[in-house]
Design an enzyme around this catalytic site. Structure first.
Site, short mmCIF file in Angstrom:
data_model
loop_
_atom_site.label_atom_id
_atom_site.label_comp_id
_atom_site.label_asym_id
_atom_site.label_seq_id
_atom_site.Cartn_x
_atom_site.Cartn_y
_atom_site.Cartn_z
N TYR A 130 0.81 -1.21 0.00
CA TYR A 130 0.00 0.00 0.00
C TYR A 130 0.84 1.26 0.00
O TYR A 130 0.30 2.36 -0.11
CB TYR A 130 -0.97 -0.01 1.19
CG TYR A 130 -2.08 -0.99 0.98
CD1 TYR A 130 -1.81 -2.36 0.96
CD2 TYR A 130 -3.38 -0.58 0.76
CE1 TYR A 130 -2.79 -3.28 0.74
CE2 TYR A 130 -4.38 -1.51 0.54
CZ TYR A 130 -4.09 -2.84 0.52
OH TYR A 130 -5.07 -3.75 0.30
N LYS A 177 2.59 -14.64 5.13
CA LYS A 177 2.98 -15.54 4.03
C LYS A 177 4.51 -15.68 4.08
O LYS A 177 5.21 -15.55 3.07
CB LYS A 177 2.49 -14.94 2.70
CG LYS A 177 2.52 -15.89 1.54
CD LYS A 177 1.49 -16.98 1.61
CE LYS A 177 1.65 -17.97 0.47
NZ LYS A 177 0.96 -19.24 0.69
N ASP A 210 -2.86 -18.20 4.09
CA ASP A 210 -3.80 -18.99 3.27
C ASP A 210 -4.54 -20.00 4.15
O ASP A 210 -5.76 -20.17 4.04
CB ASP A 210 -3.11 -19.67 2.08
CG ASP A 210 -1.72 -20.19 2.40
OD1 ASP A 210 -1.20 -19.87 3.48
OD2 ASP A 210 -1.15 -20.93 1.58
N ASP A 234 -6.44 -6.49 4.65
CA ASP A 234 -7.51 -5.91 3.83
C ASP A 234 -8.44 -7.03 3.34
O ASP A 234 -9.67 -6.96 3.46
CB ASP A 234 -6.87 -5.19 2.64
CG ASP A 234 -7.85 -4.30 1.90
OD1 ASP A 234 -9.00 -4.20 2.35
OD2 ASP A 234 -7.46 -3.72 0.87
#
Ligand code: NAP
Length: 480
Positions: A130, A177, A210, A234
């Site tokens: 971002y 991740k 995930d 988000d």
């Protein structure tokens, strides 16, 4: 301005923003709390006036005065145009923590009804992709920088624990991740694991993002607080809003050490704008979070409880499942106002303690390494040559340099020396140069000379120095 009244900056925003913000303002006024609103502009209209940030100076001045904002969604052109005014607001006022709570609401039927979901996503709000630093490397290859700092990780992780302690919560999951992005997402994980022992009363656990999404869909009741990076947060918070009724019910707070901005998780929903159809619950619950933040705990409870009583009564907006005659935005608002002072039968007010914000450190925050070493250089080259031909040319060009070509990758996959795999190639190569055996060191002079030589024959876009901090490589390996 009336003396003694707490001032609040209000940004009605775009699309359904003005409708849901008006609903929240009417309810706040009816609650009798002593506040005064400064309505300001931001978003689409500001962009139309040529204000590139989407935030006019008067709006910035108002926020600097009031330090508290109630905000409607702001529209951002998708795939082109200016940077999001939302992102600009969060960056400008360093609201680094995005708190997104969801819980089962009475009368809101979902696939998870009866499982008492009560989950908070604590999303880092400033860094990550971002930061919006992107480049077209070639006409056909785009690049975005994912920036994660130790300072940013520490701040958001400490905030997540402060929030968990204030609400008497039992666990904090850190979702990353880090298995794939070992340096960026890995830094978030490592910081979490360094800080977690400071909070022995809270169960701390790392989970891959995930799997976290999968677990949220299967057994969401196992989660309490989830702290995560900006992009992950988000997406995950839209998912959690879906578990408890949808975007129309999900409030949020953007919190920093100076300013707090309260808004719904949802966007401007242009498809239903101006139709008196939008569900104002998310914005009303955001307003309740705001009232709590400014020390108006009773008014916050009154507003929250009035929403719950309204939902318990069976009143439904059109976004809810199984609605015959949906309530309008204004109809729902009037019902909440009529229920102010009443208490929910199934969900009484919770106890809230003030969240102790981790202190902010001013100036440039530096993480020191005991030792550093420059071990090589990645040069990004645009070329239509096949990897072997490109490599042969680069080797010939750099014969006199202390650096020699070690490998070439294409979209992360090694293509020279060939791994034998067939790789579909694009015209964007990462060419890694390392120190020759005979050479002892190199510096900027040798780098500039190498770039001059390569640049005479090939188009290079950018370079990355390969550094080692405290004996550890500070760069990712190639993927075969
Ligand atoms: P969105 O505005 O959140 O809307 C997605 C869908 O969710 C809507 O089409 C609507 O579904 C439903 N929805 C959302 N809020 C609702 C409400 N209060 N009541 C009833 N239904 C609601 O997401 P988007 O379409 O992806 O984004 C639209 C614009 O908003 C974009 O410009 C985006 O950049 C911006 N945005 C701003 C913010 C922010 O200001 N913080 C956040 C997210 C997106 P139905 O089609 O079923 O009616």
């Amino acid at each position: 301005m009336t003396p003694g009244k707490r001032k609040i900056t209000v940004l009605p925003g775009d699309g359904i923003g003005p409708e849901v913000v008006e609903s929240a303002l009417e309810i706040i006024k009816a609650s009798g709390v002593a506040v005064e609103f400064e309505k300001c502009e931001a978003g689409a209209r500001a962009f139309q006036k040529g204000i590139v940030t989407g935030i006019p100076t008067e709006t910035i001045e108002s926020i600097e005065r009031t330090r508290v904002v109630l905000k409607g969604p702001l529209e951002t052109p998708i795939g082109f145009g200016n940077r999001s005014a939302n992102v600009n607001l969060r960056t400008l006022f360093e609201t680094y923590g995005n708190i997104r709570p969801v819980r089962e609401l009475p009368g809101v039927q979902t696939a998870f009804t009866g499982r008492n979901l009560d989950i908070v996503i604590v999303r880092e709000n400033i860094e990550d992709l971002y930061a919006g630093i992107e480049y077209m490397q070639t006409p056909g290859v785009a690049e975005g920088l994912k920036l994660i700092s130790r300072e940013g990780c520490e701040k958001i992780i400490k905030l997540a624990y402060a929030y968990a302690l204030a609400e008497g919560r039992k666990s904090v999951h850190c979702a990353t991740k880090a298995n794939i992005m070992k340096l960026t997402e890995g830094l978030f994980q490592r910081t979490f694991e360094d800080l977690a022992p400071q909070y022995p009363t809270i169960k701390s656990k790392h989970i891959l993002i995930d799997n976290c999404a999968h677990q949220l869909a299967m057994r969401p009741e196992q989660f309490d607080v989830i702290v995560t990076t900006n992009m992950n947060g988000d997406i995950l918070s839209d998912l959690t809003s879906g578990l408890t009724g949808g975007l129309g019910f999900a409030p949020s707070a953007n919190i920093g050490n100076e300013v707090a901005i309260f808004e719904a998780v949802h966007g401007s929903a242009p498809d239903i704008a101006g139709k008196n159809k939008a569900n104002p619950t998310a914005l009303i619950l955001s307003a309740a979070m705001m009232l709590r933040q400014i020390g108006e705990g009773k008014a916050a409870n009154d507003v929250e409880q009035a929403v719950l009583v309204t939902l318990e009564s069976g009143l439904r907006t059109s976004d809810m499942i199984g609605v015959d005659k949906p309530a309008t935005t204004t109809g729902f608002t009037q019902a909440v106002i009529a229920n102010l002072g009443k208490r929910s039968k199934v969900s009484p007010p919770k106890e809230y303690k003030k969240v102790e914000m981790p202190p902010s450190r001013l100036g440039v925050n530096v993480v020191l390494a005991k030792s550093r070493r420059l071990s090589g250089l990645d040069v990004y080259i645009e070329s239509d040559l096949d990897p072997a031909t490109l490599a042969a040319d680069l080797e010939k060009l750099t014969l006199m340099s202390p650096l020699k070509l070690q490998m070439i990758t294409n979209r992360g996959a090694q293509v020279f020396p060939s791994s034998g795999r067939r790789v579909s190639l694009v015209d964007h190569f990462r060419c890694r140069f390392v120190l020759r055996e005979a050479a002892t060191s190199f510096g900027d002079a040798e780098i500039l000379s190498l770039l001059g030589t390569i640049g005479a024959a090939h188009r290079w876009m950018h370079i990355e120095k390969l550094q080692e901090f405290d004996g550890q490589p500070a760069f990712s390996k190639s993927q075969l």
